[in-house]
Design a protein around this motif. Structure first.
Motif, short mmCIF file in Angstrom:
data_model
loop_
_atom_site.label_atom_id
_atom_site.label_comp_id
_atom_site.label_asym_id
_atom_site.label_seq_id
_atom_site.Cartn_x
_atom_site.Cartn_y
_atom_site.Cartn_z
N GLU A 132 -34.68 -15.04 1.63
CA GLU A 132 -34.77 -16.16 0.69
C GLU A 132 -34.45 -17.49 1.36
O GLU A 132 -34.69 -18.55 0.79
N VAL A 133 -33.85 -17.43 2.56
CA VAL A 133 -33.54 -18.65 3.31
C VAL A 133 -33.98 -18.43 4.76
O VAL A 133 -33.54 -17.47 5.40
N ASN A 134 -34.87 -19.30 5.24
CA ASN A 134 -35.38 -19.22 6.62
C ASN A 134 -35.13 -20.54 7.31
O ASN A 134 -35.42 -21.60 6.76
N ILE A 135 -34.63 -20.46 8.53
CA ILE A 135 -34.26 -21.66 9.28
C ILE A 135 -34.91 -21.59 10.66
O ILE A 135 -34.74 -20.61 11.38
N GLY A 136 -35.64 -22.63 11.04
CA GLY A 136 -36.26 -22.70 12.36
C GLY A 136 -35.45 -23.61 13.26
O GLY A 136 -35.17 -24.75 12.89
N LEU A 137 -35.10 -23.12 14.45
CA LEU A 137 -34.21 -23.89 15.33
C LEU A 137 -34.77 -24.02 16.75
O LEU A 137 -35.46 -23.12 17.25
N LYS A 138 -34.40 -25.12 17.38
CA LYS A 138 -34.73 -25.38 18.78
C LYS A 138 -33.43 -25.43 19.56
O LYS A 138 -32.46 -26.07 19.11
N VAL A 139 -33.37 -24.77 20.70
CA VAL A 139 -32.11 -24.73 21.47
C VAL A 139 -31.68 -26.15 21.86
O VAL A 139 -32.48 -26.93 22.38
N ALA A 140 -30.42 -26.48 21.56
CA ALA A 140 -29.88 -27.80 21.90
C ALA A 140 -28.81 -27.72 22.99
O ALA A 140 -28.63 -28.67 23.76
N GLN A 141 -28.10 -26.60 23.04
CA GLN A 141 -27.05 -26.41 24.05
C GLN A 141 -26.85 -24.91 24.23
O GLN A 141 -26.93 -24.16 23.26
#
Lengths: 209, 209
Positions: A132-141
């Protein structure tokens, strides 16, 4: 009745017993599926080490163990730079836990446990359709910690959820969305709200929202 | 029905609204009271950023914000090198939340919210008597992250809990001990166990414990 265990007591425990105990001490943890790909195989791994780092810019951290079943996920993150976090639902916590089995590198946990990958038009890593919750992320550290675990911090690129679960102040009601939590290594829980509390001020009785 | 929010959408939100939303995305979080002292005043601060780092040696991490109400706690940790983590109980989550008010530096949150400090004979930081799980830690690693928050990793020195809440495999039943969880910035929850699952293996039906 409260008993004490000293550091010596902890060090003398059998390894698996100690892992169960220490993993219980950190309290309830977020139950999340980590979605990655190497371009061919879509990988899915349950994790319970997500931590809020900041809201502006929006950052989430997680602790990864490079010498475990999490290795493929970590390799994919290093190779691609993108990953997804998807809330585990109380209705299929068993499928989430099953992703922790040691599948072959070219076998997709999506297929193995019966969850469905989906891709947004702007993002390369797979989301879990059933979440029900999807989060797309890009590596920052990304760096190593003192015990050779690795911390990955990602910057949120996009989010999917039903907007009718948003309160008027921006709080997302993840209990209404059936997000699960984890305690220890293998216990999954649903939740029941006690209260939301207003901003606390010294010497003023605390109000509920 | 699932809606998408892009990074631009998130960046354009009002600051407090965005803080509520992003803090909800990380899922359910550990509700813990951080106990510290400067040698005179005993400080207590509710935190929701505890993360498991490792079992051997036993390590817990947390994310701290140096420019907020957490500053006194962080100063005490830097000065003394020791701190405690104490599980928030579902029966007094309001008192835990009230510690987030901006009290004067020389005012003890223990007194202000009505919780009781106790000290073990070998440890300098204050525990919370009303907590069912108390953990004493020594700073093992402390560094800044990309957004100027700080990560503190502590090595567990001693633990207090009722041993009858221990399962035979080392799992501590924190649900039976009424440990609370947090979602967002201000929502407190009790839990209900769905299941404990056995070690997962490929192509073998998952068993409950």
């Amino acid at each position: 009745m409260t008993d004490r265990m000293t550091r010596d007591d902890l060090d003398n425990l059998e390894q698996r017993y100690r892992a169960n105990l220490i993993n219980s001490l950190s309290g309830f943890k977020s139950a999340v599926l980590l979605g990655t790909t190497d371009g061919k195989t879509n990988n899915l791994a349950v994790i319970s080490s997500v931590v809020h780092i900041g809201a502006n810019p929006p950052l989430l951290g997680m602790i990864m163990r490079p010498h475990t079943v999490q290795r493929d996920s970590l390799d994919n993150i290093k190779q691609q730079g993108f990953y997804t976090l998807n809330h585990v639902n109380t209705q299929w916590a068993d499928k989430a836990h099953q992703t922790s089995a040691r599948y072959e590198q070219d076998e997709s946990e999506f297929d193995a446990v019966g969850l469905t990958p989906f891709f947004s038009d702007t993002f390369s890593a797979p989301y879990v359709k059933e979440s029900e919750v999807n989060i797309g992320l890009k590596v920052a550290q990304h760096f190593s910690l003192l015990n050779n675990t690795e911390m990955v911090i990602g910057e949120i690129q996009e989010v999917f959820f039903a907007k009718d679960a948003l309160d008027k102040d921006g709080y997302l009601d993840i209990e209404a969305l059936n997000t699960a939590s984890i305690s220890g290594l293998d216990s999954y829980h649903s939740s029941k709200r006690l209260a939301r509390y207003a901003y606390a001020k010294p010497n003023v009785p605390l109000e509920t929202k």
